[in-house]
Each structure stands twice: as C-alpha cells, then as structure tokens.
Design a protein around this motif. Structure first.
Motif, PDB file in Angstrom:
ATOM      1  N   GLY A 244      61.103  22.893  67.698  1.00  0.00           N
ATOM      2  CA  GLY A 244      62.081  23.826  67.136  1.00  0.00           C
ATOM      3  C   GLY A 244      62.808  23.274  65.929  1.00  0.00           C
ATOM      4  O   GLY A 244      63.453  24.035  65.186  1.00  0.00           O
ATOM      5  N   LEU A 286      63.057  29.268  71.278  1.00  0.00           N
ATOM      6  CA  LEU A 286      62.340  29.546  70.024  1.00  0.00           C
ATOM      7  C   LEU A 286      62.458  31.004  69.608  1.00  0.00           C
ATOM      8  O   LEU A 286      62.512  31.308  68.408  1.00  0.00           O
ATOM      9  CB  LEU A 286      60.866  29.154  70.170  1.00  0.00           C
ATOM     10  CG  LEU A 286      60.560  27.660  70.288  1.00  0.00           C
ATOM     11  CD1 LEU A 286      59.057  27.420  70.256  1.00  0.00           C
ATOM     12  CD2 LEU A 286      61.244  26.873  69.167  1.00  0.00           C
ATOM     13  N   VAL A 290      63.589  32.438  66.089  1.00  0.00           N
ATOM     14  CA  VAL A 290      62.825  33.429  65.320  1.00  0.00           C
ATOM     15  C   VAL A 290      63.759  34.539  64.847  1.00  0.00           C
ATOM     16  O   VAL A 290      63.736  34.954  63.675  1.00  0.00           O
ATOM     17  CB  VAL A 290      61.676  34.006  66.177  1.00  0.00           C
ATOM     18  CG1 VAL A 290      61.068  35.229  65.477  1.00  0.00           C
ATOM     19  CG2 VAL A 290      60.609  32.946  66.418  1.00  0.00           C
ATOM     20  N   PHE A 295      62.731  29.964  62.479  1.00  0.00           N
ATOM     21  CA  PHE A 295      61.418  29.608  63.014  1.00  0.00           C
ATOM     22  C   PHE A 295      60.475  30.789  62.810  1.00  0.00           C
ATOM     23  O   PHE A 295      60.824  31.944  63.094  1.00  0.00           O
ATOM     24  CB  PHE A 295      61.504  29.254  64.505  1.00  0.00           C
ATOM     25  CG  PHE A 295      60.354  28.430  65.006  1.00  0.00           C
ATOM     26  CD1 PHE A 295      60.353  27.049  64.868  1.00  0.00           C
ATOM     27  CD2 PHE A 295      59.251  29.035  65.607  1.00  0.00           C
ATOM     28  CE1 PHE A 295      59.295  26.280  65.325  1.00  0.00           C
ATOM     29  CE2 PHE A 295      58.181  28.280  66.063  1.00  0.00           C
ATOM     30  CZ  PHE A 295      58.206  26.896  65.920  1.00  0.00           C
ATOM     31  N   GLU A 297      57.790  33.562  63.238  1.00  0.00           N
ATOM     32  CA  GLU A 297      57.327  34.311  64.400  1.00  0.00           C
ATOM     33  C   GLU A 297      55.838  34.074  64.644  1.00  0.00           C
ATOM     34  O   GLU A 297      55.399  33.915  65.793  1.00  0.00           O
ATOM     35  CB  GLU A 297      57.610  35.808  64.207  1.00  0.00           C
ATOM     36  CG  GLU A 297      57.255  36.646  65.434  1.00  0.00           C
ATOM     37  CD  GLU A 297      57.605  38.107  65.233  1.00  0.00           C
ATOM     38  OE1 GLU A 297      58.042  38.750  66.206  1.00  0.00           O
ATOM     39  OE2 GLU A 297      57.431  38.609  64.090  1.00  0.00           O
ATOM     40  N   TYR A 300      55.336  30.825  66.297  1.00  0.00           N
ATOM     41  CA  TYR A 300      55.756  30.893  67.702  1.00  0.00           C
ATOM     42  C   TYR A 300      54.628  31.427  68.573  1.00  0.00           C
ATOM     43  O   TYR A 300      54.307  30.851  69.630  1.00  0.00           O
ATOM     44  CB  TYR A 300      56.998  31.773  67.843  1.00  0.00           C
ATOM     45  CG  TYR A 300      57.314  32.121  69.282  1.00  0.00           C
ATOM     46  CD1 TYR A 300      57.877  31.172  70.136  1.00  0.00           C
ATOM     47  CD2 TYR A 300      57.015  33.385  69.790  1.00  0.00           C
ATOM     48  CE1 TYR A 300      58.140  31.483  71.466  1.00  0.00           C
ATOM     49  CE2 TYR A 300      57.282  33.704  71.109  1.00  0.00           C
ATOM     50  CZ  TYR A 300      57.837  32.754  71.955  1.00  0.00           C
ATOM     51  OH  TYR A 300      58.088  33.063  73.260  1.00  0.00           O
ATOM     52  N   ASN A 304      52.600  29.476  71.482  1.00  0.00           N
ATOM     53  CA  ASN A 304      52.882  29.920  72.847  1.00  0.00           C
ATOM     54  C   ASN A 304      51.681  30.602  73.499  1.00  0.00           C
ATOM     55  O   ASN A 304      51.801  31.686  74.058  1.00  0.00           O
ATOM     56  CB  ASN A 304      54.097  30.852  72.831  1.00  0.00           C
ATOM     57  CG  ASN A 304      54.667  31.064  74.218  1.00  0.00           C
ATOM     58  OD1 ASN A 304      54.512  30.206  75.092  1.00  0.00           O
ATOM     59  ND2 ASN A 304      55.324  32.195  74.431  1.00  0.00           N
TER      60      ASN A 304
END
Length: 409
Positions: A244, A286, A290, A295, A297, A300, A304
């Motif tokens: 992060g 996170l 976003v 951060f 998207e 992410y 993830n």
C-alpha cells in the motif's frame, strides 16, 4: 519403630524395590560419581549398571545441562530438591532422549552429605504425542487451531502451486511474511529464491531501482549494472510487503510486470522477462486507498486474485496457548534455561490481553519473561505492565476464561 532385623531386611531388598519402578533412578556420591543405577535407568540410557558405576554422571548423560545448570549438582550444592526439570540426554547409541528429572540430596540423620539421587522419566512417548497433536495445528511454521487459521491451512496448499498473485492482508505483527514463505515452501518453486522487499522501508526515489534494477549510466552513481529484486527472484517468489506504500509511478510499472511478466531496468529500453510468483501484503485497506486516489484500482484487482486475510490475535484467543508453547520451546533451546511454561495465572492474564501488537507482541512477551524468570515456571511477576493492566482475572472475556479453564485444566 523398626527393629534391627526389619531394618536389615529393608536394606537388603532396597535395590530390588528400585528395579520394580518404571522410572530411572541412580545415586551419586558427593563427587557426582554414580553409586547405583536401576534397571529402568539401564533401559532408558542403554548403559548397564556395571558400565557406569564409579563414572561421573556427566560422562553418561552427555547433556549441556551437565556443564551449565545440572539439576543434580544444584540439589547437592543447595541441599534442596528439584522437581520435573525437562532436559535432553544422549543415550549410549547417540540418539537424544527427552526426560523429566527430579533430584534430591542424600543426607544422613545428622545432616552429613552423602551425595544425591536423581529420578528420571522417559518422555519420548509424550513428546511423540505432542508432535502429532502439534501437526494438527500447524502448517509449516504457521500455528493455530482457530477456525480462521484452519481456513488458511486449507487454502494455502491450493494457492501454492498456482502462479496467480496472492494478496495477504491483516494487522501489523500477524505474520504476513510467514504466510508468504509458507506459500513459497509449499510451491514447486521452493528450491528457488524467496526474495522480500518492504515497500515502506525504502525511500521513494530508490524503490524503483531496487525493484527493477538499473543499467550502468542510468544516473550519476550508476557505475555498473545492478539487477533488482525481480531479477533476484527469477524462478522463485517475490514478496512485496507494505504494498500500500508503493509510489504511483512504481505502481504503473509493477502493473505492467504483473500483466506481461516483463519489465525494463532503470536506464534501459530493452524489456526483460522474469518468471516470478508475486505475493504482496499490506496492513492497510487498499480499497480505501483506491477511493482516496493513492492506489491504482487496476493494480488492486491485479494483486487481489487470491486474498488471504489473517485476523488479529485478539480474534483467535484459542491460538494463544499453542503459540506460547511454541515460543517457550524456542527460547528454552536458545537460552538453555529449564523453564517449562507459564503458570496458570500468568496464562490467564495472556488470554485476557488484547494484543495490539499481535503475534509479534506475544513473542516479545515470552522472550522478556525468559530473561526475568529464574525458576521453572513463568509467573505473573514476569509479565509486562501492559498485560497486567489489561489481563486482569475479572477483566478477561468469557471466551478467554473458558479457554483458560480448558487449557489449564
């Protein structure tokens, strides 16, 4: 009062009585030379009485305690008994045998010191049982029996063979890197490098070159090529901790690498391909980052693919006794102390503590207690004030109280 005949009969049959016992028993003189050795002692150690009588006990048992904190020598010197010290001895054939030792001085009615006696019990079967029980509650070096940890145990063997990116989330101190190392250890990549990079520990200006490497001349001090962490992890696993905190510019380059498995070292126009399994970790939300715009998207969602969430220790109180026993064994081996564990009231205090520092805090508490404790059991007096203030007997939750009752009998 026994008459002389009865006394003589007792003395005559005393060695036979000792041989009936299933515990090892031997006596020594005041120079710690063995003067008697029963049949169970012969069975446990592999030595016969004829071989050891007249020999110093340290030459028979061959343990570090013999030259450091020998319980029998301490009993003889202090003229006080000691009970249930757990140590490892080396049998005649060289294999280690765990035993529980109780010792006492041998004194005449007039108080003259004759030597000492040691009674020891073979703990091999008990230790084997402990290992089988521990195996149910651990995967690699991860320990736990709570439902949350059991779910992680079930998930890791499924995740490890895959090359999909893994995101490990949870508060600081819960063991996110340990999860990443276990993924690596269970994977086909386990014989290749495991390379870790803490994204929050390196200045933003250096992070990109640390991750992707650089070519000679890329900047003023770049006098030769330097490979980055991705290159170092080629064929293995790259662990990106505190993901992060990754700067936005580096996020773009990492996204490209995760999509195409290629990257460009700083100062190079040539793409480099790398075969790396990426495991990332964070203690931050996170999705909130976003929404805040700090951060990406798309990064992410690329990270993830599989998420492993580690709950804080306060939400898995039933894991605390297992973790405590684990750290007690570690520090007992590293310090040479004979501490067996925590007293009931001390364990109850731990079970009532919220552990804001999670597993890392628990490990530090056990390590501190080992420094302070000079006996066989860690007591309340060896705990830090933070635990004493939060883990009072009346303040412990009903769940913690029931666990304490179950664990401590």
């Amino acid at each position: 009062m026994l008459d002389a005949t009865t006394k003589g009969l007792d003395a005559r049959y005393f060695p036979l009585i000792l041989d009936v016992l299933d515990q090892g028993v031997f006596t020594v003189d005041d120079n710690t030379c063995i003067t008697s050795f029963n049949q169970s002692a012969e069975r446990i150690t592999g030595y016969t009485a004829d071989e050891v009588i007249g020999t110093r006990c340290s030459e028979v048992f061959r343990t570090d305690h013999c030259s450091q904190v020998c319980p029998l020598r301490l009993s003889i010197a202090s003229r006080r008994p000691s009970r249930n010290r757990e140590i490892l001895i080396r049998a005649r054939d060289g294999h280690e045998v765990p035993i529980s030792v109780s010792t006492a001085p041998l004194l005449t009615h007039g108080g003259k010191l004759l030597g000492g006696v040691e009674v020891f019990r073979d703990l091999t079967a008990i230790e084997d049982l402990k290992r089988r029980v521990d195996a149910q509650y651990r995967l690699s070096d991860i320990i736990g029996k709570s439902p949350a940890m059991r779910r992680i145990f079930d998930l890791l063997p499924l995740v490890a063979p895959s090359d999909s990116t893994v995101l490990v989330t949870g508060p600081s101190g819960t063991g996110k890197e340990l999860i990443a190392r276990t993924v690596h250890a269970l994977s086909p990549r386990r014989k290749s490098p495991f390379v870790a990079l803490n994204c929050a520990a390196i200045p933003e200006t250096l992070l990109e070159s640390e991750l992707f490497g650089y070519k000679k001349g890329a900047f003023t001090d770049a006098r030769k090529d330097k490979p980055g962490r991705i290159a170092a992890a080629d064929g293995g696993t790259l662990f990106l901790d505190e993901i992060g905190d990754l700067p936005r510019l580096t996020q773009v380059k990492l996204l490209r690498f995760l999509q195409d498995r290629v990257y460009e070292p700083l100062g190079s126009n040539t793409s480099v391909r790398a075969n790396v399994h990426v495991v990332a970790a964070t203690n931050r939300d996170l999705l909130e980052l976003v929404r805040a715009g700090s951060f990406r998207e798309d990064l992410y969602f690329r990270l993830n693919v599989v998420q492993i969430e580690i709950p804080p220790l306060c939400q898995r109180v039933e894991d605390i006794p297992l973790l405590v026993n684990h750290y007690v064994r570690i520090f007992r081996e590293s310090t040479g102390k004979t501490i067996q564990g925590f007293a009931d009231d001390a364990m109850a205090r731990l079970l009532g503590h919220p552990f804001p520092g999670n597993v890392r805090e628990l490990e530090n508490i056990v390590e501190r207690a080992f420094i302070l404790c000079q006996g066989d059991r860690i007591g309340v007096e060896h705990l830090p004030s933070s635990v004493l203030q939060s883990g009072t007997g009346t303040g412990a939750s009903p769940v913690a109280s029931s666990i304490a009752a179950a664990e401590l009998g």
